[in-house]
Design a protein around this motif. Structure first.
Motif, mmCIF file in Angstrom:
data_model
loop_
_atom_site.group_PDB
_atom_site.id
_atom_site.type_symbol
_atom_site.label_atom_id
_atom_site.label_comp_id
_atom_site.label_asym_id
_atom_site.label_seq_id
_atom_site.Cartn_x
_atom_site.Cartn_y
_atom_site.Cartn_z
ATOM 1 N N LEU A 46 0.832 -1.204 0.000
ATOM 2 C CA LEU A 46 0.000 0.000 0.000
ATOM 3 C C LEU A 46 0.871 1.261 0.000
ATOM 4 O O LEU A 46 0.587 2.213 -0.730
ATOM 5 N N ILE A 47 1.913 1.255 0.820
ATOM 6 C CA ILE A 47 2.853 2.387 0.810
ATOM 7 C C ILE A 47 3.577 2.437 -0.534
ATOM 8 O O ILE A 47 3.758 3.506 -1.130
ATOM 9 N N GLY A 48 3.978 1.271 -1.024
ATOM 10 C CA GLY A 48 4.715 1.193 -2.284
ATOM 11 C C GLY A 48 3.913 1.627 -3.492
ATOM 12 O O GLY A 48 4.477 2.115 -4.478
ATOM 13 N N GLY A 49 2.580 1.465 -3.410
ATOM 14 C CA GLY A 49 1.727 1.870 -4.516
ATOM 15 C C GLY A 49 1.364 3.339 -4.492
ATOM 16 O O GLY A 49 0.704 3.839 -5.409
ATOM 17 N N PHE A 50 1.785 4.028 -3.452
ATOM 18 C CA PHE A 50 1.436 5.439 -3.339
ATOM 19 C C PHE A 50 2.655 6.349 -3.272
ATOM 20 O O PHE A 50 2.647 7.457 -3.819
ATOM 21 N N TYR A 51 3.715 5.884 -2.636
ATOM 22 C CA TYR A 51 4.878 6.728 -2.376
ATOM 23 C C TYR A 51 5.454 7.402 -3.628
ATOM 24 O O TYR A 51 5.747 8.604 -3.603
ATOM 25 N N PRO A 52 5.632 6.692 -4.761
ATOM 26 C CA PRO A 52 6.181 7.368 -5.943
ATOM 27 C C PRO A 52 5.343 8.553 -6.421
ATOM 28 O O PRO A 52 5.882 9.512 -6.976
ATOM 29 N N VAL A 71 1.453 -2.026 -8.427
ATOM 30 C CA VAL A 71 1.723 -2.331 -7.016
ATOM 31 C C VAL A 71 0.429 -2.332 -6.214
ATOM 32 O O VAL A 71 0.209 -3.207 -5.357
ATOM 33 N N TYR A 72 -0.460 -1.375 -6.482
ATOM 34 C CA TYR A 72 -1.752 -1.336 -5.803
ATOM 35 C C TYR A 72 -2.579 -2.585 -6.117
ATOM 36 O O TYR A 72 -3.294 -3.107 -5.257
ATOM 37 N N LEU A 73 -2.490 -3.048 -7.369
ATOM 38 C CA LEU A 73 -3.212 -4.254 -7.743
ATOM 39 C C LEU A 73 -2.733 -5.447 -6.921
ATOM 40 O O LEU A 73 -3.547 -6.235 -6.408
ATOM 41 N N PHE A 74 -1.423 -5.583 -6.771
ATOM 42 C CA PHE A 74 -0.887 -6.665 -5.954
ATOM 43 C C PHE A 74 -1.317 -6.503 -4.497
ATOM 44 O O PHE A 74 -1.604 -7.496 -3.807
ATOM 45 N N ALA A 75 -1.352 -5.274 -4.004
ATOM 46 C CA ALA A 75 -1.799 -5.028 -2.626
ATOM 47 C C ALA A 75 -3.239 -5.475 -2.445
ATOM 48 O O ALA A 75 -3.586 -6.133 -1.448
ATOM 49 N N LEU A 116 -15.479 -6.407 0.866
ATOM 50 C CA LEU A 116 -16.364 -5.572 0.057
ATOM 51 C C LEU A 116 -16.423 -4.154 0.612
ATOM 52 O O LEU A 116 -16.350 -3.177 -0.147
ATOM 53 N N MET A 117 -16.531 -4.036 1.940
ATOM 54 C CA MET A 117 -16.587 -2.706 2.545
ATOM 55 C C MET A 117 -15.320 -1.921 2.254
ATOM 56 O O MET A 117 -15.374 -0.754 1.851
ATOM 57 N N VAL A 118 -14.163 -2.555 2.461
ATOM 58 C CA VAL A 118 -12.894 -1.886 2.214
ATOM 59 C C VAL A 118 -12.796 -1.469 0.745
ATOM 60 O O VAL A 118 -12.354 -0.364 0.426
ATOM 61 N N SER A 119 -13.221 -2.348 -0.152
ATOM 62 C CA SER A 119 -13.139 -2.071 -1.590
ATOM 63 C C SER A 119 -13.969 -0.857 -1.977
ATOM 64 O O SER A 119 -13.553 -0.045 -2.822
ATOM 65 N N ILE A 120 -15.134 -0.689 -1.361
ATOM 66 C CA ILE A 120 -16.008 0.441 -1.682
ATOM 67 C C ILE A 120 -15.317 1.764 -1.368
ATOM 68 O O ILE A 120 -15.405 2.736 -2.133
ATOM 69 N N PHE A 121 -14.596 1.809 -0.254
ATOM 70 C CA PHE A 121 -13.903 3.041 0.128
ATOM 71 C C PHE A 121 -12.739 3.365 -0.805
ATOM 72 O O PHE A 121 -12.285 4.510 -0.858
ATOM 73 N N PHE A 122 -12.251 2.369 -1.528
ATOM 74 C CA PHE A 122 -11.131 2.601 -2.443
ATOM 75 C C PHE A 122 -11.605 3.153 -3.795
ATOM 76 O O PHE A 122 -10.789 3.644 -4.573
ATOM 77 N N VAL A 123 -12.899 3.080 -4.070
ATOM 78 C CA VAL A 123 -13.424 3.514 -5.368
ATOM 79 C C VAL A 123 -13.113 4.987 -5.663
ATOM 80 O O VAL A 123 -12.633 5.312 -6.763
ATOM 81 N N PRO A 124 -13.377 5.940 -4.750
ATOM 82 C CA PRO A 124 -13.058 7.345 -5.061
ATOM 83 C C PRO A 124 -11.571 7.567 -5.360
ATOM 84 O O PRO A 124 -11.232 8.399 -6.206
ATOM 85 N N VAL A 125 -10.711 6.809 -4.691
ATOM 86 C CA VAL A 125 -9.274 6.933 -4.918
ATOM 87 C C VAL A 125 -8.928 6.483 -6.337
ATOM 88 O O VAL A 125 -8.164 7.148 -7.048
ATOM 89 N N ILE A 126 -9.504 5.375 -6.739
ATOM 90 C CA ILE A 126 -9.245 4.842 -8.080
ATOM 91 C C ILE A 126 -9.753 5.801 -9.158
ATOM 92 O O ILE A 126 -9.078 6.044 -10.172
#
Length: 287
Positions: free
Chosen positions: A168-174, A208-212, A230-240
């Motif tokens: 998760l850090i690796g998919g965002f830090y760059p 990297v996010y996909l692997f996470a 499912l709940m966690v995935s819903i919160f990731f939608v706006p980010v995507i």
């Protein structure tokens, strides 16, 4: 009293961007010692992270935008002394959690210093610097929170959680480096974002996010917790959605890879993941 410039360069609000690792780790602890969990939150977010931010600013002496500050003030000797004080306070308070916790925290602080210190300067190495960040801000932080907050004791910490946080850090830090390419180059630093290029940074982060996410999905499914996934995935939608829109804008005009857009992405991602993992923590606590 600390000067206004020192307080600004400690960038305490920046701890909000790193707190998802804390909440995700705490949500996995079977029986939480809430007193130790609260102490660990304070140590990380009000001592260790600000000390790392301040020390990095003291070493870099940035004159242009940095994470959380569009116009950073010049660092002072007071800032350096304050970071040392915060680190010492963090280690001493860590002893209240356990000697092992304090020992690992000492390694965390050492890694942070090696990343920025002019005599070592790991941050100037794109791959090594990247790996150091994701290992310590992701995997090691997960270990610290899980081990320190676990009322049951023991050394067991789920490796999947450590790997998920590292990714998760690796998919965002760059992405946090994408607006600083020239500023870093002027300082002799070649970041992984510069190494990958603008489009390459987005592609790399998405992989990297996909692997996470895949590892997180496996982690929840093996525990028969598809509803929580499912709940966690819903919160990731706006980010995507924002990520894709920003990528399309940068593809058309590299000027879109600027400080303001990076901060919008950072705040959105941190807010969504924090709410997601806090909700997960509450869900687990109510069960």
């Amino acid at each position: 009293m600390l000067s206004a410039s020192t307080i600004k360069l400690l960038r305490i609000p920046f701890s909000f961007f790193l707190s998802p690792v804390y909440f995700f780790s705490l949500a996995q602890v079977p029986h939480i010692d809430w007193a130790r969990a609260g102490l660990i939150f304070f140590i990380l977010h009000f001592l260790i992270y600000p000390a790392s931010n301040g020390y990095n600013s003291y070493m870099d002496r940035d004159t242009k935008s940095i994470g959380g500050l569009e116009k950073p003030p010049p660092p002072s000797r007071e800032l350096y002394i304050t970071t040392i004080f915060l680190d010492i306070a963090g280690i001493l308070l860590s002893l209240l959690v356990s000697p092992l916790f304090a020992f690992v925290m000492l390694f965390y602080i050492g890694a942070s210093k090696a990343y920025s210190y002019r005599g070592i300067r790991i941050k100037k190495l794109p791959v090594t610097g990247y790996l150091l960040v994701i290992i310590f801000q992701g995997a090691v932080t997960f270990w610290l929170v899980y081990y320190g907050s676990n009322a049951d004791g023991g050394l067991f910490v789920p490796w999947q959680g450590m790997a998920i946080c590292a990714l998760l850090i690796g998919g965002f830090y760059p992405l946090t480096q994408i607006y600083q390419h020239q500023q870093d180059l002027d300082d002799g630093v070649v970041t992984i974002s510069y190494w990958l290029g603008y489009k390459g940074t987005f592609v790399f982060c998405s992989i990297v996010y996909l692997f996470a996410f895949l590892l997180m999905a496996q982690f929840f499914i093996l525990q028969h917790e598809q509803d929580k996934l499912l709940m966690v995935s819903i919160f990731f939608v706006p980010v995507i959605v924002y990520f894709i829109g920003w990528f399309l804008r940068v593809s058309k005009n590299a000027q879109a890879a600027n400080f303001k857009n990076t901060m919008r992405m950072t705040w959105l991602a941190a807010t969504c993941t924090n709410i997601s993992f806090i909700s997960l923590l509450i869900w687990n606590w109510l069960e």
